[in-house]
Design an enzyme around this catalytic site. Structure first.
Site, PDB file in Angstrom:
ATOM      1  N   LYS A 145       0.832  -1.193   0.000  1.00 50.56           N
ATOM      2  CA  LYS A 145       0.000   0.000   0.000  1.00 50.56           C
ATOM      3  C   LYS A 145       0.873   1.253   0.000  1.00 50.56           C
ATOM      4  O   LYS A 145       2.053   1.137   0.303  1.00 50.56           O
ATOM      5  CB  LYS A 145      -0.931  -0.013   1.216  1.00 50.56           C
ATOM      6  CG  LYS A 145      -0.151  -0.063   2.538  1.00 50.56           C
ATOM      7  CD  LYS A 145      -0.718   0.787   3.618  1.00 50.56           C
ATOM      8  CE  LYS A 145      -0.494   2.229   3.535  1.00 50.56           C
ATOM      9  NZ  LYS A 145       0.720   2.767   4.172  1.00 50.56           N
ATOM     10  N   HIS A 175      -0.427  -4.483   6.272  1.00 50.27           N
ATOM     11  CA  HIS A 175       0.239  -5.280   7.316  1.00 50.27           C
ATOM     12  C   HIS A 175      -0.525  -5.270   8.638  1.00 50.27           C
ATOM     13  O   HIS A 175      -0.322  -6.132   9.482  1.00 50.27           O
ATOM     14  CB  HIS A 175       1.704  -4.851   7.503  1.00 50.27           C
ATOM     15  CG  HIS A 175       1.900  -3.572   8.235  1.00 50.27           C
ATOM     16  ND1 HIS A 175       1.840  -2.353   7.619  1.00 50.27           N
ATOM     17  CD2 HIS A 175       2.160  -3.307   9.535  1.00 50.27           C
ATOM     18  CE1 HIS A 175       2.065  -1.392   8.509  1.00 50.27           C
ATOM     19  NE2 HIS A 175       2.270  -1.952   9.679  1.00 50.27           N
ATOM     20  N   HIS A 237      -5.212   1.085   6.608  1.00 51.41           N
ATOM     21  CA  HIS A 237      -5.172   0.429   7.924  1.00 51.41           C
ATOM     22  C   HIS A 237      -6.448   0.682   8.743  1.00 51.41           C
ATOM     23  O   HIS A 237      -7.060  -0.237   9.266  1.00 51.41           O
ATOM     24  CB  HIS A 237      -3.979   0.926   8.743  1.00 51.41           C
ATOM     25  CG  HIS A 237      -2.649   0.728   8.075  1.00 51.41           C
ATOM     26  ND1 HIS A 237      -2.363  -0.362   7.310  1.00 51.41           N
ATOM     27  CD2 HIS A 237      -1.520   1.492   8.073  1.00 51.41           C
ATOM     28  CE1 HIS A 237      -1.112  -0.268   6.863  1.00 51.41           C
ATOM     29  NE2 HIS A 237      -0.594   0.850   7.311  1.00 51.41           N
TER      30      HIS A 237
HETATM   31  C1  BG6 Z   1       2.740   2.346   7.198  1.00 50.02           C
HETATM   32  C2  BG6 Z   1       2.716   3.841   6.978  1.00 50.02           C
HETATM   33  O1  BG6 Z   1       1.832   1.705   6.356  1.00 50.02           O
HETATM   34  O2  BG6 Z   1       2.416   2.064   8.551  1.00 50.02           O
HETATM   35  C3  BG6 Z   1       3.653   4.552   7.936  1.00 50.02           C
HETATM   36  O3  BG6 Z   1       3.105   4.114   5.643  1.00 50.02           O
HETATM   37  C4  BG6 Z   1       3.363   4.143   9.364  1.00 50.02           C
HETATM   38  O4  BG6 Z   1       3.576   5.963   7.804  1.00 50.02           O
HETATM   39  C5  BG6 Z   1       3.305   2.628   9.497  1.00 50.02           C
HETATM   40  O5  BG6 Z   1       4.406   4.667  10.188  1.00 50.02           O
HETATM   41  C6  BG6 Z   1       2.824   2.204  10.865  1.00 50.02           C
HETATM   42  O6  BG6 Z   1       2.949   0.807  10.995  1.00 50.02           O
HETATM   43  P1  BG6 Z   1       3.183   0.163  12.427  1.00 50.02           P
HETATM   44  O7  BG6 Z   1       2.978  -1.304  12.232  1.00 50.02           O
HETATM   45  O8  BG6 Z   1       4.562   0.532  12.845  1.00 50.02           O
HETATM   46  O9  BG6 Z   1       2.144   0.794  13.293  1.00 50.02           O
END
Ligand code: BG6
Length: 486
Positions: A145, A175, A237
Site C-alpha cells: 500500500k 500489514h 489500515h
Molecule cells: C505504514 C505507513 O503503512 O504504517 C507509515 O506508511 C506508518 O507511515 C506505518 O508509520 C505504521 O505501521 P506500524 O505497524 O509501525 O504501526
C-alpha cells in the site's frame, strides 16, 4: 511447518525491505519458519554496496530483527539472499538473468514477487514480469500500500496488474491485518456466542480506533508530503480495522467470505459531503514541540520547506455504518504522527447501565469497555465494575479482565512474515480484494476532494500532544472522550 519458496523483493534495497521485510524474513529463518532452501532475490537499480553479508549486518543494525543474531545464522541467511541489478521500466539482459535465476526444478515451488516500490512502477514491473513469463502459475504478486493515489489511479493499477496476474494471484497487503491481536479479534468474535450477542448498537455505545505514532517522517519526506495521513493510514489500515470490527460473521473464515463481508461494510459507510466533512473530519499538522524532554521540529521544518505545506499528519473523524447492526453507532477513527505515545488500539465502549440499583454505592460507574491493543504489545482486555473492598465511600471499582493467551510466544510471528507466508501458501484471507481498495478510495476521495477545494489549511497541533483541539471537540461535543488523551 517450514516453507520453501522463491521471493523476489522489487525495491530490495529500499526502506520497506530494510526496515520490515528483511528483519521479518531473518526472524522467520531463525525460528525455523523459512527453510534454508528458500531463495530471496533483492532487486535494485544500482546493486548494493559491498557484499551481501556485511550489507545485511548493517540493515539489521538499523532495524534489529525480533530474534537473536549470531554469526552463523547471519551467514546462512546471507547465503539465501541474491542481489540482482535490475531496471523496472525496460527489459534487457538484466531481466533475462533474473528469469534464468528463477528457473526452478520444482514446478510447484511458490514464486512470490513483492513489489516494495512506488505504485507508479507497478504497471511497468508487471508488464515486464509478463513479458519474461514470470507471471506463470507458480507466481503471485504482492502489492504494498498505498495502492494508488485516489480511486482513478487505484482502478488503473488494478486493471493493469489484472492483465498479467489473476485476482487469485494478486495479494494486496495491509500489514495491520497480519498483526496477532487482529487475528485474535476474529477468533474471539467468531468463536464465542457471548461477544456476537453483544456486538451491535443495542449494547454498544460507540467504537474508537486509534493508531498513534510518536515518530515523525523517518526519512520518508518526499513520499509523505505527496500522501498525508488520510491516504497513508485511513484509506487502508484504519478502514480495514473498522471492517473487521463491524463485519457480519462470515460463512467460513476463508478469503472469499471474509472479503465479501468486509466489502459490505465499506459499501455501507455513510458518505460524507460538504459541511458534514467540516464537522466530522479533523485534519491537523504538527508544529514544533517537545517529546520525551527534547525539542522537536514542526512538519514544515522537518521537510525543509520554504512555504507552508497543506499535508495533514493527523486525522480524526466520525463515521457511520448504515446497516441494521450499526445504525446510530459512531465509529471514531484517529491517527497521527508526533503524538505523545505509540500504540494501536480498538476500544469497544458499551452503553451505560440504564439504572443503578445501588444509589449509595458511589457515582463512578464506568461503562464496560472491550480493548483490543495491537501494539506495542498484543493485549485483549474487558473492563468491568466489581465490588470495591478497599474503600468505604466508593463501593465499586473498575477492573480489567485480561484475555491474553499466554505461553505461545514461540509461535507468534510478526505481520510481514505472516503475510509473506500466507502469500507463499496462496491464502488470501488477510489480503485486500480490489473491490475493497476501490470502495475505500471512493469514501476517502470525497473528503480529500473537499479539502482540496476549500482553502482551509490543516489545524495545528504541537508535537507531543494529542492533535488539534478540534479532535478533542469531536468527542466532547457528543459527550464522549478519547480513551487515551492524557
Ligand atoms: C505504514 C505507513 O503503512 O504504517 C507509515 O506508511 C506508518 O507511515 C506505518 O508509520 C505504521 O505501521 P506500524 O505497524 O509501525 O504501526
Amino acid at each position: 511447518m517450514q516453507d520453501v519458496f522463491d521471493l523476489v523483493i522489487f525495491g530490495g534495497g529500499g526502506d520497506l525491505s530494510r526496515r520490515k521485510l528483511l528483519p521479518a524474513l531473518f526472524s522467520g529463518f531463525v525460528a525455523g519458519r523459512v527453510s534454508k532452501d528458500s531463495r530471496i532475490f533483492l532487486t535494485s537499480r544500482k546493486g548494493l554496496e559491498g557484499s551481501t553479508e556485511p550489507w545485511l549486518k548493517d540493515v539489521f543494525k538499523e532495524t534489529p530483527p525480533a530474534c537473536d543474531m549470531d554469526a552463523k545464522s547471519l551467514k546462512d541467511f546471507a547465503g539465501m539472499v541474491h542481489v540482482v541489478e535490475l531496471g523496472l521500466v525496460e527489459g534487457g539482459a538484466d531481466w533475462e538473468a533474473l528469469k534464468g535465476a528463477l528457473a526452478a526444478d520444482d514446478e510447484n515451488r511458490p514464486l512470490v514477487h513483492f513489489l516494495a516500490i512506488p505504485p507508479s512502477l507497478f504497471t511497468s514491473t508487471c508488464e515486464l514480469l509478463g513479458a519474461y513469463g514470470l507471471n506463470n502459475d507458480r507466481a503471485r504478486v504482492v502489492l504494498e500500500k498505498p495502492l494508488g493515489h485516489d480511486l482513478a489511479t487505484a482502478q488503473a493499477i488494478n486493471a493493469d496488474v489484472g492483465r498479467f496476474f489473476k485476482e487469485s494471484q494478486t495479494f494486496r497487503i495491509d500489514h495491520y491485518l497480519g498483526k496477532e491481536a487482529v487475528q485474535n479479534l476474529l477468533a474471539l468474535r467468531f468463536s464465542n456466542i457471548l461477544f456476537e450477542e453483544l456486538w451491535s448498537g443495542r449494547t454498544i455505545d460507540h467504537i474508537q480506533i486509534t493508531i498513534a505514532e510518536n515518530q515523525g517522517l523517518q526519512g520518508r519526506k518526499g513520499f509523505y508530503e505527496g500522501t498525508g495521513a488520510m491516504r497513508d493510514m485511513v484509506q487502508n489500515h484504519l478502514l480495514q480495522l473498522l471492517c473487521l470490527v463491524a463485519m457480519e460473521p462470515p460463512a467460513r473464515l476463508e478469503a472469499d467470505s471474509i472479503r465479501e463481508e468486509k466489502l459490505k461494510v465499506l459499501k455501507s459507510l455513510k458518505p460524507l459531503e460538504g459541511a458534514e466533512i467540516d464537522r466530522n473530519v479533523v485534519r491537523g499538522q504538527y508544529q514544533a514541540g517537545a517529546m520525551f524532554g527534547e525539542a522537536v521540529k514542526g512538519y514544515a521544518d522537518d521537510l525543509e520547506l520554504d512555504s507552508p505545506s497543506n499535508t495533514e499528519t493527523f486525522v480524526a473523524l466520525k463515521a457511520h455504518i448504515e446497516n441494521w447492526r450499526w445504525a446510530g453507532v459512531p465509529f471514531y477513527l484517529r491517527t497521527g504522527k508526533r503524538l505523545p505515545d505509540r500504540f494501536a488500539e480498538i476500544v469497544i465502549q458499551f452503553k451505560q447501565i440504564p439504572h443503578s440499583p445501588h444509589p449509595g454505592w458511589g457515582t463512578n460507574i464506568n461503562p464496560n469497555r472491550f480493548i483490543i491493543r495491537m501494539q506495542p504489545e498484543d493485549h485483549l482486555a474487558l473492563r468491568m465494575m466489581v465490588k470495591n473492598h478497599s474503600s468505604a465511600d466508593e463501593k465499586l471499582k473498575e477492573v480489567e479482565m485480561n484475555l491474553d493467551v499466554a505461553g505461545d510466544d514461540a509461535l507468534r510471528i510478526g505481520p510481514y512474515l505472516r503475510l509473506i507466508l500466507d502469500a507463499v501458501r496462496g491464502d488470501q484471507s488477510l489480503f485486500v480484494h480490489r473491490d475493497e481498495v476501490e470502495h475505500a478510495w471512493r469514501w476517502v476521495d470525497r473528503i480529500i476532494g473537499h479539502w482540496e477545494t476549500s482553502s482551509e489549511p490543516p489545524e495545528s497541533y504541537q508535537a507531543g500532544t494529542w492533535g488539534p483541539y478540534e479532535a478533542h471537540d469531536l468527542m466532547t461535543r457528543d459527550r464522549r472522550e478519547w480513551f487515551h488523551e492524557t
